[in-house]
Design an enzyme around this catalytic site. Sequence first.
Site, mmCIF file in Angstrom:
data_model
loop_
_atom_site.group_PDB
_atom_site.id
_atom_site.type_symbol
_atom_site.label_atom_id
_atom_site.label_comp_id
_atom_site.label_asym_id
_atom_site.label_seq_id
_atom_site.Cartn_x
_atom_site.Cartn_y
_atom_site.Cartn_z
ATOM 1 N N ASN A 46 -24.725 17.520 17.824
ATOM 2 C CA ASN A 46 -24.638 16.583 16.703
ATOM 3 C C ASN A 46 -24.073 15.257 17.219
ATOM 4 O OD1 ASN A 46 -23.628 15.116 14.390
ATOM 5 N ND2 ASN A 46 -23.830 16.989 13.206
ATOM 6 N N HIS A 92 -26.885 13.973 10.803
ATOM 7 C CA HIS A 92 -26.581 14.193 9.392
ATOM 8 C C HIS A 92 -26.460 12.833 8.711
ATOM 9 C CE1 HIS A 92 -24.275 16.826 6.280
ATOM 10 N NE2 HIS A 92 -24.787 15.755 5.694
ATOM 11 N N HIS A 150 -22.293 6.843 9.578
ATOM 12 C CA HIS A 150 -22.547 7.151 10.993
ATOM 13 C C HIS A 150 -24.051 7.036 11.249
ATOM 14 C CE1 HIS A 150 -22.898 11.111 9.118
ATOM 15 N NE2 HIS A 150 -21.597 11.217 8.995
ATOM 16 N N GLU A 172 -29.729 17.337 9.103
ATOM 17 C CA GLU A 172 -28.893 17.976 8.093
ATOM 18 C C GLU A 172 -28.684 17.024 6.924
ATOM 19 O OE1 GLU A 172 -25.861 20.565 10.946
ATOM 20 O OE2 GLU A 172 -25.148 18.736 9.981
ATOM 21 N N HIS A 186 -19.799 24.068 12.768
ATOM 22 C CA HIS A 186 -18.634 23.399 12.190
ATOM 23 C C HIS A 186 -17.360 23.889 12.874
ATOM 24 C CE1 HIS A 186 -16.093 21.167 9.427
ATOM 25 N NE2 HIS A 186 -17.185 20.613 8.945
#
Length: 240
Positions: free
Chosen positions: A7, A43, A50, A70, A190
């Site tokens: 990510n 995401h 971001h 995501e 996560h």
Amino acid sequence: MTKLSVNINKIAVVRNSRGGNLPDVVRAATSIERFGADGITVHPRPDARHIRYDDVRDLKRALTTELNIEGNPIPEFVSLVLETVPAQVTLVPDAHDAITSNAGWDTVRHRAFLTDVTARFHAQGIRVSIFVDPDPAMVAGAAACGADRVELYTEAYARRYPADPAAAVEPYLAAAEEARRQGLGLNAGHDLSLDNLRFFVQRIPWTDEVSIGHALISDALYYGLENTVQLYRRELITAK
């Protein structure tokens, strides 16, 4: 072997803090691919704090591994996914003002909505993963929605791991076994890190993919990006 999707949101956070295009998220993503990652996760949120929607478009053109997008399937997000056609979309029920994802879907309560969204993505050949808490009922609910995979929300595992690894992973093992019974693929993500990743995959070796961002990018500040990607891959290799 369990695949590693990196990510890159935090790289975009650094860029956005100063404006301009330094660091370049596309260059970072293609470097991460070259260093051995199996995919890139982004995401994009509505506030673009971001990853931005245009980043997703640029990444889709540049990447050679899997792109996983995501997000909460609001209309704008759905349109972006249908436009860019990633390998995988992960449906996450995060609020617009959430600092980070903090809960999985109630796949029973939202079954009609998730079923409709899943069907729209399937029509474009996109694999659908639904983000859920480690609850077998929510896993079964995801299967009923037509999902291809579930992603287990591993914050609680990471928080409890230092005190009692076996107890921390127990509910995840139960949820993972339900995913296997339902014929679902299994992702996890996560707060997974170099400290807790190997144990998780050792206990749940049929995990298809882990998505790791915050810890990996933070470790890259100490170890360098190429070395860090290799360190995470080594944890997955030695878990088998």
